[in-house]
Design a protein around this motif. Sequence first.
Motif, PDB file in Angstrom:
ATOM      1  N   THR A 123      65.716 -14.924 -19.769  1.00 32.92           N
ATOM      2  CA  THR A 123      64.713 -15.028 -19.447  1.00 32.92           C
ATOM      3  C   THR A 123      63.230 -14.952 -20.327  1.00 32.92           C
ATOM      4  N   GLN A 144      63.099 -16.793 -23.666  1.00 32.09           N
ATOM      5  CA  GLN A 144      62.762 -18.002 -23.226  1.00 32.09           C
ATOM      6  C   GLN A 144      60.660 -18.029 -23.705  1.00 32.09           C
ATOM      7  N   ARG A 145      59.866 -17.017 -23.090  1.00 31.29           N
ATOM      8  CA  ARG A 145      59.150 -16.594 -23.248  1.00 31.29           C
ATOM      9  C   ARG A 145      58.449 -16.633 -23.811  1.00 31.29           C
ATOM     10  N   ARG A 170      74.586 -18.973 -23.992  1.00 31.10           N
ATOM     11  CA  ARG A 170      73.382 -18.531 -23.602  1.00 31.10           C
ATOM     12  C   ARG A 170      72.303 -18.309 -24.835  1.00 31.10           C
ATOM     13  N   GLN A 179      69.662 -21.052 -27.371  1.00 31.49           N
ATOM     14  CA  GLN A 179      68.234 -20.624 -27.744  1.00 31.49           C
ATOM     15  C   GLN A 179      67.577 -22.020 -28.230  1.00 31.49           C
TER      16      GLN A 179
END
Length: 135
Positions: free
Chosen positions: A3, A6-7, A25, A29
Amino acid sequence: GITAMQRYDPDGILAALWSPELAPRVVAQGCPVVDVYAWIDEVRVPRVGIAEEAVGRAAAEHLLERGLRAYAFIGGRVRFAQERLAGFQHALAPEGFTVHALEDVFEDLVLRDSWISPHDRVAQFLAALPRPLGV
């Protein structure tokens, strides 16, 4: 974690892809990924790592130069340990030496699936081998 990554919307990722759950995962991305751990064969991304067989060969050569006559390897069944063992064995075999190998210690340390402490198993293994011993 993922998470937070991703920011930041990275242009590329250098990652230690050590987990079968984490690796897909990270790869998902959508940017280039380079694996610096090289542990999970199923993940198809560029890798940088250690020439593990050369590490084993160099260790054997170092011990051979010291005139030792008995050799042991303590490692695991994971790829990097098996490659180191192969290099160790390949350097010693032409000199007429075999390697006593304890190959599941790494897994015991990580998984703790044995009722005998990995440290006790190593001590028992080493106690039964001739001296002087290169490990």
